[in-house]
Motif scaffolding. Sequence first.
Motif, short mmCIF file in Angstrom:
data_model
loop_
_atom_site.label_atom_id
_atom_site.label_comp_id
_atom_site.label_asym_id
_atom_site.label_seq_id
_atom_site.Cartn_x
_atom_site.Cartn_y
_atom_site.Cartn_z
N LEU A 20 39.04 40.07 36.77
CA LEU A 20 39.69 38.84 36.30
C LEU A 20 38.59 37.87 35.91
N ASP A 21 38.30 37.84 34.61
CA ASP A 21 37.19 37.04 34.10
C ASP A 21 37.65 35.59 33.96
N THR A 22 36.96 34.66 34.63
CA THR A 22 37.35 33.24 34.54
C THR A 22 36.91 32.63 33.22
N LYS A 23 35.97 33.30 32.52
CA LYS A 23 35.37 32.76 31.28
C LYS A 23 34.56 31.50 31.56
N LYS A 24 34.27 31.28 32.82
CA LYS A 24 33.33 30.20 33.16
C LYS A 24 32.00 30.91 33.36
N PRO A 25 31.04 30.76 32.43
CA PRO A 25 29.77 31.48 32.59
C PRO A 25 29.06 31.04 33.86
N ARG A 26 28.35 31.97 34.46
CA ARG A 26 27.63 31.63 35.69
C ARG A 26 26.55 30.59 35.38
N ALA A 27 26.39 29.64 36.29
CA ALA A 27 25.39 28.58 36.03
C ALA A 27 24.51 28.40 37.27
N LEU A 28 23.29 27.98 37.07
CA LEU A 28 22.37 27.64 38.16
C LEU A 28 22.21 28.76 39.18
N VAL A 58 50.50 46.67 37.33
CA VAL A 58 49.36 45.97 36.73
C VAL A 58 49.80 44.97 35.66
N GLU A 59 50.75 45.39 34.84
CA GLU A 59 51.17 44.51 33.76
C GLU A 59 51.80 43.24 34.30
N ALA A 60 52.70 43.42 35.26
CA ALA A 60 53.37 42.26 35.87
C ALA A 60 52.33 41.37 36.56
N PHE A 61 51.33 42.00 37.17
CA PHE A 61 50.27 41.26 37.85
C PHE A 61 49.52 40.36 36.86
N CYS A 62 49.07 40.96 35.75
CA CYS A 62 48.28 40.19 34.78
C CYS A 62 49.13 39.10 34.13
N THR A 63 50.38 39.42 33.83
CA THR A 63 51.27 38.43 33.20
C THR A 63 51.52 37.26 34.13
N SER A 64 51.44 37.50 35.42
CA SER A 64 51.66 36.41 36.37
C SER A 64 50.38 35.57 36.55
N VAL A 65 49.22 36.26 36.69
CA VAL A 65 47.98 35.55 37.05
C VAL A 65 47.46 34.63 35.94
N LEU A 66 47.38 35.16 34.71
CA LEU A 66 46.67 34.41 33.67
C LEU A 66 47.31 33.07 33.31
N PRO A 67 48.66 33.00 33.18
CA PRO A 67 49.25 31.68 32.89
C PRO A 67 49.04 30.67 34.02
N ILE A 68 49.10 31.14 35.27
CA ILE A 68 48.88 30.20 36.40
C ILE A 68 47.44 29.70 36.36
N TYR A 69 46.52 30.63 36.06
CA TYR A 69 45.11 30.25 35.95
C TYR A 69 44.93 29.21 34.85
N LYS A 70 45.57 29.46 33.72
CA LYS A 70 45.43 28.53 32.59
C LYS A 70 45.99 27.15 32.96
N LYS A 71 47.12 27.17 33.67
CA LYS A 71 47.75 25.90 34.03
C LYS A 71 46.84 25.08 34.94
N SER A 72 46.14 25.75 35.86
CA SER A 72 45.32 24.95 36.77
C SER A 72 43.93 24.63 36.24
N THR A 73 43.44 25.38 35.25
CA THR A 73 42.06 25.11 34.79
C THR A 73 41.99 24.72 33.31
N GLY A 74 43.06 25.00 32.56
CA GLY A 74 43.02 24.76 31.11
C GLY A 74 42.28 25.86 30.37
N LYS A 75 41.82 26.90 31.10
CA LYS A 75 41.01 27.95 30.46
C LYS A 75 41.82 29.23 30.27
N ASP A 76 41.50 29.95 29.18
CA ASP A 76 42.09 31.28 28.98
C ASP A 76 41.22 32.29 29.70
N GLY A 77 41.72 32.84 30.79
CA GLY A 77 40.98 33.91 31.46
C GLY A 77 41.30 35.24 30.79
#
Length: 377
Positions: A205-213, A343-362
Amino acid sequence: MSLDRALTLHRNYFRVEPKVAVFAPGRINLIGEHTDYNGGFVMPCAIDRGIWVVGRIVDGESKLISDSAGPGKPFDSANTNRKPTGWAKYPAGMAWVLSEPFGLMPNIEATVVSNLPMGSGVSSSAAMELAFAKLFQALGGFEADAKQLALLGQKCENQYVGVNCGIMDQMASACGKKNHAMCIDTRTLEIDYAPVDPSLAVVLLDTKKPRALTDSAYNERRSQCEAAAAAIGVPQLRDANLEMLLAKKSELDEVTFRRGRHVVTEDARSIAFKSALAAKDRNGIFALMKGSHDSLRDDYEVSCPELDAMVNAAWLAPGVFGARMTGAGFGGACVALVEREEVEAFCTSVLPIYKKSTGKDGEAIVCGIDDGARILS
Ligand code: GLA
Protein backbone atom coordinates in the motif's frame (compact mmCIF):
# COMPACT_ATOMS: atom_id res chain seq x y z
CA MET A 1 8.10 -7.55 -20.73
CA SER A 2 10.65 -5.56 -18.74
CA LEU A 3 13.40 -7.81 -20.10
CA ASP A 4 12.21 -7.02 -23.62
CA ARG A 5 12.29 -3.33 -22.75
CA ALA A 6 15.86 -3.67 -21.52
CA LEU A 7 16.93 -5.53 -24.69
CA THR A 8 15.30 -2.97 -26.98
CA LEU A 9 16.77 -0.02 -25.10
CA HIS A 10 20.22 -1.64 -25.17
CA ARG A 11 20.08 -2.24 -28.93
CA ASN A 12 18.84 1.28 -29.61
CA TYR A 13 21.26 3.03 -27.29
CA PHE A 14 24.46 1.01 -27.73
CA ARG A 15 23.71 -0.31 -31.24
CA VAL A 16 24.89 -3.79 -30.24
CA GLU A 17 23.49 -7.03 -28.69
CA PRO A 18 24.09 -7.53 -24.95
CA LYS A 19 25.73 -10.82 -23.88
CA VAL A 20 23.88 -11.53 -20.61
CA ALA A 21 20.64 -10.67 -18.80
CA VAL A 22 20.01 -10.70 -15.04
CA PHE A 23 17.19 -9.86 -12.63
CA ALA A 24 17.19 -8.87 -8.94
CA PRO A 25 13.94 -8.41 -6.97
CA GLY A 26 12.86 -5.71 -4.55
CA ARG A 27 11.55 -6.77 -1.15
CA ILE A 28 8.65 -6.26 1.18
CA ASN A 29 9.12 -6.87 4.90
CA LEU A 30 6.26 -8.66 6.70
CA ILE A 31 7.64 -8.02 10.20
CA GLY A 32 10.91 -7.33 12.03
CA GLU A 33 11.53 -3.63 11.37
CA HIS A 34 14.68 -1.82 12.50
CA THR A 35 15.94 -5.03 14.08
CA ASP A 36 18.58 -6.01 11.48
CA TYR A 37 21.27 -3.61 12.69
CA ASN A 38 20.64 -4.93 16.20
CA GLY A 39 21.50 -8.52 15.23
CA GLY A 40 17.80 -9.45 15.43
CA PHE A 41 15.12 -11.16 13.38
CA VAL A 42 13.39 -10.04 10.17
CA MET A 43 10.83 -11.62 7.85
CA PRO A 44 10.96 -10.16 4.35
CA CYS A 45 9.88 -11.65 1.00
CA ALA A 46 11.49 -10.99 -2.38
CA ILE A 47 8.76 -9.64 -4.68
CA ASP A 48 8.02 -10.17 -8.36
CA ARG A 49 9.10 -6.65 -9.21
CA GLY A 50 12.66 -5.52 -9.45
CA ILE A 51 15.53 -4.55 -11.70
CA TRP A 52 16.60 -6.11 -15.00
CA VAL A 53 20.09 -5.48 -16.33
CA VAL A 54 21.48 -6.57 -19.68
CA GLY A 55 25.07 -5.97 -20.71
CA ARG A 56 28.41 -7.00 -22.09
CA ILE A 57 32.15 -6.47 -21.51
CA VAL A 58 33.77 -3.52 -23.29
CA ASP A 59 37.21 -1.94 -23.70
CA GLY A 60 37.51 1.55 -22.25
CA GLU A 61 35.16 2.98 -19.63
CA SER A 62 31.91 1.45 -18.37
CA LYS A 63 28.83 3.06 -19.89
CA LEU A 64 25.27 2.90 -18.57
CA ILE A 65 21.72 3.70 -19.53
CA SER A 66 18.51 3.38 -17.48
CA ASP A 67 14.96 3.62 -18.80
CA SER A 68 13.85 5.80 -15.89
CA ALA A 69 17.03 7.64 -14.84
CA GLY A 70 18.68 8.16 -18.24
CA PRO A 71 22.43 7.78 -18.92
CA GLY A 72 24.62 6.97 -15.89
CA LYS A 73 28.01 8.63 -15.40
CA PRO A 74 30.81 6.57 -16.99
CA PHE A 75 33.29 4.85 -14.64
CA ASP A 76 36.41 2.70 -14.86
CA SER A 77 36.45 -0.58 -12.91
CA ALA A 78 40.24 -0.32 -12.65
CA ASN A 79 40.08 3.13 -11.06
CA THR A 80 37.32 3.01 -8.46
CA ASN A 81 38.86 5.90 -6.50
CA ARG A 82 37.18 8.15 -9.03
CA LYS A 83 33.61 7.76 -7.77
CA PRO A 84 30.84 8.60 -10.26
CA THR A 85 27.94 10.70 -8.98
CA GLY A 86 24.29 9.69 -9.41
CA TRP A 87 23.02 6.15 -9.88
CA ALA A 88 26.28 4.94 -11.47
CA LYS A 89 27.69 4.69 -7.96
CA TYR A 90 25.84 1.36 -7.53
CA PRO A 91 27.52 -0.48 -10.44
CA ALA A 92 30.83 1.29 -9.73
CA GLY A 93 30.56 0.37 -6.04
CA MET A 94 29.80 -3.26 -6.88
CA ALA A 95 32.83 -3.39 -9.22
CA TRP A 96 34.86 -2.09 -6.29
CA VAL A 97 33.58 -4.54 -3.62
CA LEU A 98 33.70 -7.54 -5.96
CA SER A 99 37.30 -6.85 -6.97
CA GLU A 100 38.59 -7.65 -3.48
CA PRO A 101 37.55 -11.33 -3.36
CA PHE A 102 37.34 -11.99 -7.12
CA GLY A 103 39.93 -9.76 -8.80
CA LEU A 104 39.46 -6.78 -11.11
CA MET A 105 35.98 -6.57 -12.68
CA PRO A 106 35.73 -5.88 -16.43
CA ASN A 107 34.34 -2.62 -17.80
CA ILE A 108 30.80 -3.00 -19.07
CA GLU A 109 28.07 -1.54 -21.19
CA ALA A 110 24.81 -2.05 -19.31
CA THR A 111 21.13 -1.20 -19.60
CA VAL A 112 18.88 -1.01 -16.52
CA VAL A 113 15.09 -1.32 -16.44
CA SER A 114 13.09 -1.24 -13.19
CA ASN A 115 9.44 -1.75 -12.35
CA LEU A 116 9.81 -1.02 -8.64
CA PRO A 117 7.66 1.86 -7.37
CA MET A 118 10.14 4.64 -6.56
CA GLY A 119 10.44 6.04 -3.04
CA SER A 120 8.07 3.48 -1.55
CA GLY A 121 10.67 1.59 0.45
CA VAL A 122 10.88 -1.67 -1.47
CA SER A 123 14.68 -1.54 -1.69
CA SER A 124 15.50 -0.48 -5.21
CA SER A 125 19.09 0.16 -4.10
CA ALA A 126 19.59 -3.40 -2.82
CA ALA A 127 18.02 -4.73 -6.04
CA MET A 128 20.43 -2.58 -8.06
CA GLU A 129 23.42 -3.89 -6.07
CA LEU A 130 22.38 -7.52 -6.45
CA ALA A 131 21.56 -7.10 -10.15
CA PHE A 132 25.06 -5.75 -10.84
CA ALA A 133 26.60 -8.47 -8.65
CA LYS A 134 24.88 -11.04 -10.89
CA LEU A 135 25.84 -9.16 -14.07
CA PHE A 136 29.52 -9.08 -13.11
CA GLN A 137 29.27 -12.74 -12.07
CA ALA A 138 27.72 -13.72 -15.41
CA LEU A 139 30.39 -11.78 -17.31
CA GLY A 140 33.35 -12.55 -15.04
CA GLY A 141 32.59 -16.21 -14.29
CA PHE A 142 33.51 -16.17 -10.59
CA GLU A 143 31.88 -18.49 -8.03
CA ALA A 144 29.96 -16.86 -5.16
CA ASP A 145 26.96 -17.88 -3.13
CA ALA A 146 23.91 -15.70 -2.60
CA LYS A 147 24.77 -14.78 1.02
CA GLN A 148 28.26 -13.70 0.03
CA LEU A 149 26.79 -11.44 -2.68
CA ALA A 150 24.31 -10.03 -0.14
CA LEU A 151 27.16 -9.12 2.22
CA LEU A 152 29.10 -7.51 -0.64
CA GLY A 153 25.98 -5.54 -1.63
CA GLN A 154 25.70 -4.26 1.94
CA LYS A 155 29.41 -3.36 1.91
CA CYS A 156 28.85 -1.37 -1.29
CA GLU A 157 25.93 0.47 0.32
CA ASN A 158 27.78 1.13 3.62
CA GLN A 159 31.26 1.95 2.36
CA TYR A 160 30.85 3.19 -1.21
CA VAL A 161 27.36 4.68 -1.47
CA GLY A 162 27.60 5.83 2.17
CA VAL A 163 24.29 4.60 3.59
CA ASN A 164 24.61 2.79 6.89
CA CYS A 165 21.91 0.12 6.30
CA GLY A 166 21.58 -3.34 7.85
CA ILE A 167 21.63 -6.64 5.93
CA MET A 168 17.89 -7.31 5.47
CA ASP A 169 17.35 -5.79 2.01
CA GLN A 170 20.37 -7.36 0.34
CA MET A 171 19.62 -10.77 1.92
CA ALA A 172 16.02 -10.61 0.68
CA SER A 173 17.04 -9.63 -2.86
CA ALA A 174 19.83 -12.23 -3.01
CA CYS A 175 18.24 -15.23 -1.26
CA GLY A 176 14.46 -14.90 -1.80
CA LYS A 177 12.38 -18.00 -2.48
CA LYS A 178 9.17 -18.17 -4.52
CA ASN A 179 6.02 -18.24 -2.34
CA HIS A 180 8.06 -18.19 0.88
CA ALA A 181 8.74 -15.56 3.52
CA MET A 182 12.29 -15.59 4.83
CA CYS A 183 12.79 -15.73 8.60
CA ILE A 184 16.34 -14.37 8.76
CA ASP A 185 18.51 -14.37 11.84
CA THR A 186 20.53 -11.28 10.90
CA ARG A 187 23.39 -12.25 13.22
CA THR A 188 24.07 -15.71 11.80
CA LEU A 189 22.41 -15.06 8.41
CA GLU A 190 20.58 -18.36 8.80
CA ILE A 191 17.35 -18.40 6.80
CA ASP A 192 14.28 -20.39 7.67
CA TYR A 193 11.96 -20.30 4.63
CA ALA A 194 8.29 -20.21 5.68
CA PRO A 195 5.65 -20.99 3.03
CA VAL A 196 3.01 -18.27 2.66
CA ASP A 197 -0.42 -19.86 2.24
CA PRO A 198 -1.53 -19.28 -1.37
CA SER A 199 -4.93 -18.06 -0.11
CA LEU A 200 -3.13 -15.02 1.38
CA ALA A 201 -2.11 -12.10 -0.83
CA VAL A 202 0.73 -9.73 0.01
CA VAL A 203 -0.41 -6.18 -0.77
CA LEU A 204 1.88 -3.16 -0.95
CA LEU A 205 0.00 0.00 0.00
CA ASP A 206 2.04 2.88 -1.36
CA THR A 207 1.25 6.17 0.42
CA LYS A 208 2.96 8.13 -2.40
CA LYS A 209 4.62 10.17 0.31
CA PRO A 210 8.31 9.83 -0.62
CA ARG A 211 10.60 8.96 2.25
CA ALA A 212 12.29 12.03 3.71
CA LEU A 213 15.21 12.66 6.09
CA THR A 214 15.74 8.92 6.27
CA ASP A 215 19.53 8.87 6.56
CA SER A 216 20.01 11.15 9.52
CA ALA A 217 17.03 9.77 11.47
CA TYR A 218 18.14 6.20 10.64
CA ASN A 219 21.67 6.81 11.93
CA GLU A 220 20.29 8.49 15.03
CA ARG A 221 18.12 5.40 15.74
CA ARG A 222 21.16 3.15 15.31
CA SER A 223 23.17 5.13 17.89
CA GLN A 224 20.25 5.10 20.34
CA CYS A 225 20.04 1.29 20.01
CA GLU A 226 23.78 1.00 20.66
CA ALA A 227 23.40 3.18 23.76
CA ALA A 228 20.54 1.02 25.05
CA ALA A 229 22.54 -2.18 24.49
CA ALA A 230 25.59 -0.68 26.23
CA ALA A 231 23.49 0.32 29.26
CA ILE A 232 22.13 -3.22 29.55
CA GLY A 233 25.67 -4.58 29.11
CA VAL A 234 25.02 -6.70 26.00
CA PRO A 235 26.76 -6.55 22.60
CA GLN A 236 23.51 -5.84 20.73
CA LEU A 237 19.81 -5.49 21.60
CA ARG A 238 19.32 -8.94 20.08
CA ASP A 239 20.92 -10.24 23.29
CA ALA A 240 18.40 -8.47 25.55
CA ASN A 241 14.73 -8.86 26.38
CA LEU A 242 12.10 -6.55 27.85
CA GLU A 243 12.85 -7.62 31.42
CA MET A 244 16.54 -6.78 31.06
CA LEU A 245 15.67 -3.41 29.53
CA LEU A 246 13.15 -2.61 32.27
CA ALA A 247 15.79 -3.36 34.91
CA LYS A 248 17.88 -0.48 33.47
CA LYS A 249 15.02 1.92 32.89
CA SER A 250 16.15 4.43 35.54
CA GLU A 251 19.61 4.67 33.94
CA LEU A 252 18.28 5.42 30.47
CA ASP A 253 16.78 8.61 29.14
CA GLU A 254 13.16 8.23 28.15
CA VAL A 255 13.76 8.26 24.37
CA THR A 256 16.57 5.69 24.46
CA PHE A 257 14.39 3.44 26.62
CA ARG A 258 11.55 3.59 24.08
CA ARG A 259 13.92 2.89 21.16
CA GLY A 260 15.20 -0.17 23.00
CA ARG A 261 11.66 -1.27 23.87
CA HIS A 262 10.69 -1.22 20.19
CA VAL A 263 13.61 -3.44 19.21
CA VAL A 264 13.30 -6.07 21.94
CA THR A 265 9.52 -6.36 21.53
CA GLU A 266 9.81 -6.39 17.71
CA ASP A 267 12.24 -9.31 17.91
CA ALA A 268 9.73 -11.19 20.07
CA ARG A 269 6.91 -10.36 17.63
CA SER A 270 8.97 -11.55 14.66
CA ILE A 271 9.64 -14.90 16.29
CA ALA A 272 5.95 -15.32 17.23
CA PHE A 273 4.87 -14.29 13.72
CA LYS A 274 6.44 -17.36 12.17
CA SER A 275 4.03 -19.74 13.89
CA ALA A 276 1.04 -17.41 13.49
CA LEU A 277 1.69 -17.31 9.71
CA ALA A 278 2.19 -21.07 9.49
CA ALA A 279 -1.15 -21.64 11.28
CA LYS A 280 -2.88 -18.88 9.25
CA ASP A 281 -3.96 -17.59 12.66
CA ARG A 282 -5.88 -14.46 11.73
CA ASN A 283 -6.06 -12.94 15.22
CA GLY A 284 -2.41 -13.70 15.87
CA ILE A 285 -1.22 -12.20 12.58
CA PHE A 286 -3.41 -9.13 13.07
CA ALA A 287 -2.23 -8.47 16.63
CA LEU A 288 1.46 -8.94 15.81
CA MET A 289 1.41 -6.69 12.74
CA LYS A 290 -0.62 -4.06 14.58
CA GLY A 291 1.73 -4.31 17.56
CA SER A 292 4.66 -3.74 15.22
CA HIS A 293 3.09 -0.65 13.66
CA ASP A 294 2.06 0.81 17.02
CA SER A 295 5.58 0.33 18.34
CA LEU A 296 7.19 1.85 15.24
CA ARG A 297 4.85 4.84 15.53
CA ASP A 298 5.02 5.46 19.29
CA ASP A 299 8.34 4.04 20.54
CA TYR A 300 10.55 4.20 17.47
CA GLU A 301 8.90 7.29 15.94
CA VAL A 302 9.54 6.37 12.30
CA SER A 303 5.95 6.47 11.04
CA CYS A 304 4.22 9.56 9.58
CA PRO A 305 0.59 10.72 9.22
CA GLU A 306 0.28 9.11 5.76
CA LEU A 307 1.51 5.68 6.93
CA ASP A 308 -0.80 5.88 9.96
CA ALA A 309 -3.77 6.86 7.79
CA MET A 310 -3.10 4.00 5.37
CA VAL A 311 -2.74 1.40 8.09
CA ASN A 312 -5.81 2.66 9.95
CA ALA A 313 -7.84 2.20 6.77
CA ALA A 314 -6.33 -1.26 6.16
CA TRP A 315 -7.11 -2.51 9.68
CA LEU A 316 -10.83 -1.92 9.03
CA ALA A 317 -11.01 -3.23 5.46
CA PRO A 318 -12.61 -6.53 4.40
CA GLY A 319 -10.32 -9.54 4.08
CA VAL A 320 -7.49 -8.07 6.16
CA PHE A 321 -5.28 -10.46 8.13
CA GLY A 322 -2.83 -7.80 9.21
CA ALA A 323 -1.17 -4.54 8.15
CA ARG A 324 1.74 -2.33 9.17
CA MET A 325 4.25 0.13 7.77
CA THR A 326 7.14 -1.61 6.00
CA GLY A 327 10.75 -0.53 5.48
CA ALA A 328 12.66 2.28 7.13
CA GLY A 329 9.61 4.59 7.49
CA PHE A 330 9.15 8.40 7.25
CA GLY A 331 6.97 7.80 4.16
CA GLY A 332 6.92 4.91 1.74
CA ALA A 333 4.48 2.03 2.02
CA CYS A 334 2.51 -0.29 4.26
CA VAL A 335 2.29 -4.04 3.82
CA ALA A 336 -0.97 -5.95 4.28
CA LEU A 337 -1.75 -9.65 4.30
CA VAL A 338 -5.19 -10.12 2.79
CA GLU A 339 -7.49 -13.07 2.05
CA ARG A 340 -6.84 -13.45 -1.69
CA GLU A 341 -10.50 -13.74 -2.61
CA GLU A 342 -11.20 -10.39 -0.96
CA VAL A 343 -8.27 -8.41 -2.36
CA GLU A 344 -10.45 -6.32 -4.63
CA ALA A 345 -12.89 -5.41 -1.87
CA PHE A 346 -9.92 -4.66 0.39
CA CYS A 347 -8.30 -2.22 -2.06
CA THR A 348 -11.62 -0.57 -2.94
CA SER A 349 -12.19 0.07 0.73
CA VAL A 350 -8.69 1.26 1.75
CA LEU A 351 -7.76 3.76 -0.97
CA PRO A 352 -10.81 6.08 -0.75
CA ILE A 353 -10.53 6.25 3.06
CA TYR A 354 -6.82 7.03 2.69
CA LYS A 355 -7.61 9.76 0.18
CA LYS A 356 -10.27 11.23 2.44
CA SER A 357 -7.90 11.56 5.38
CA THR A 358 -4.77 12.70 3.52
CA GLY A 359 -5.95 14.17 0.21
CA LYS A 360 -3.45 11.83 -1.52
CA ASP A 361 -4.02 9.13 -4.13
CA GLY A 362 -2.36 6.02 -2.75
CA GLU A 363 -1.73 2.89 -4.79
CA ALA A 364 -2.27 -0.78 -3.97
CA ILE A 365 -0.02 -3.37 -5.63
CA VAL A 366 -0.61 -7.10 -5.15
CA CYS A 367 2.89 -8.59 -4.98
CA GLY A 368 3.86 -12.10 -5.94
CA ILE A 369 6.63 -13.64 -3.80
CA ASP A 370 9.58 -14.44 -6.02
CA ASP A 371 13.02 -16.06 -6.07
CA GLY A 372 16.16 -14.05 -5.39
CA ALA A 373 18.61 -12.43 -7.84
CA ARG A 374 19.43 -14.58 -10.84
CA ILE A 375 21.15 -14.81 -14.20
CA LEU A 376 18.47 -15.09 -16.91
CA SER A 377 20.61 -15.90 -19.90
C1 GLA B 1 16.10 -0.01 5.56
C2 GLA B 1 17.46 -0.67 5.72
C3 GLA B 1 17.33 -2.07 6.30
C4 GLA B 1 16.47 -2.06 7.57
C5 GLA B 1 15.17 -1.30 7.34
C6 GLA B 1 14.36 -1.13 8.60
O1 GLA B 1 15.35 -0.69 4.58
O2 GLA B 1 18.12 -0.74 4.47
O3 GLA B 1 18.61 -2.60 6.57
O4 GLA B 1 17.18 -1.55 8.66
O5 GLA B 1 15.40 -0.01 6.79
O6 GLA B 1 13.91 -2.35 9.07
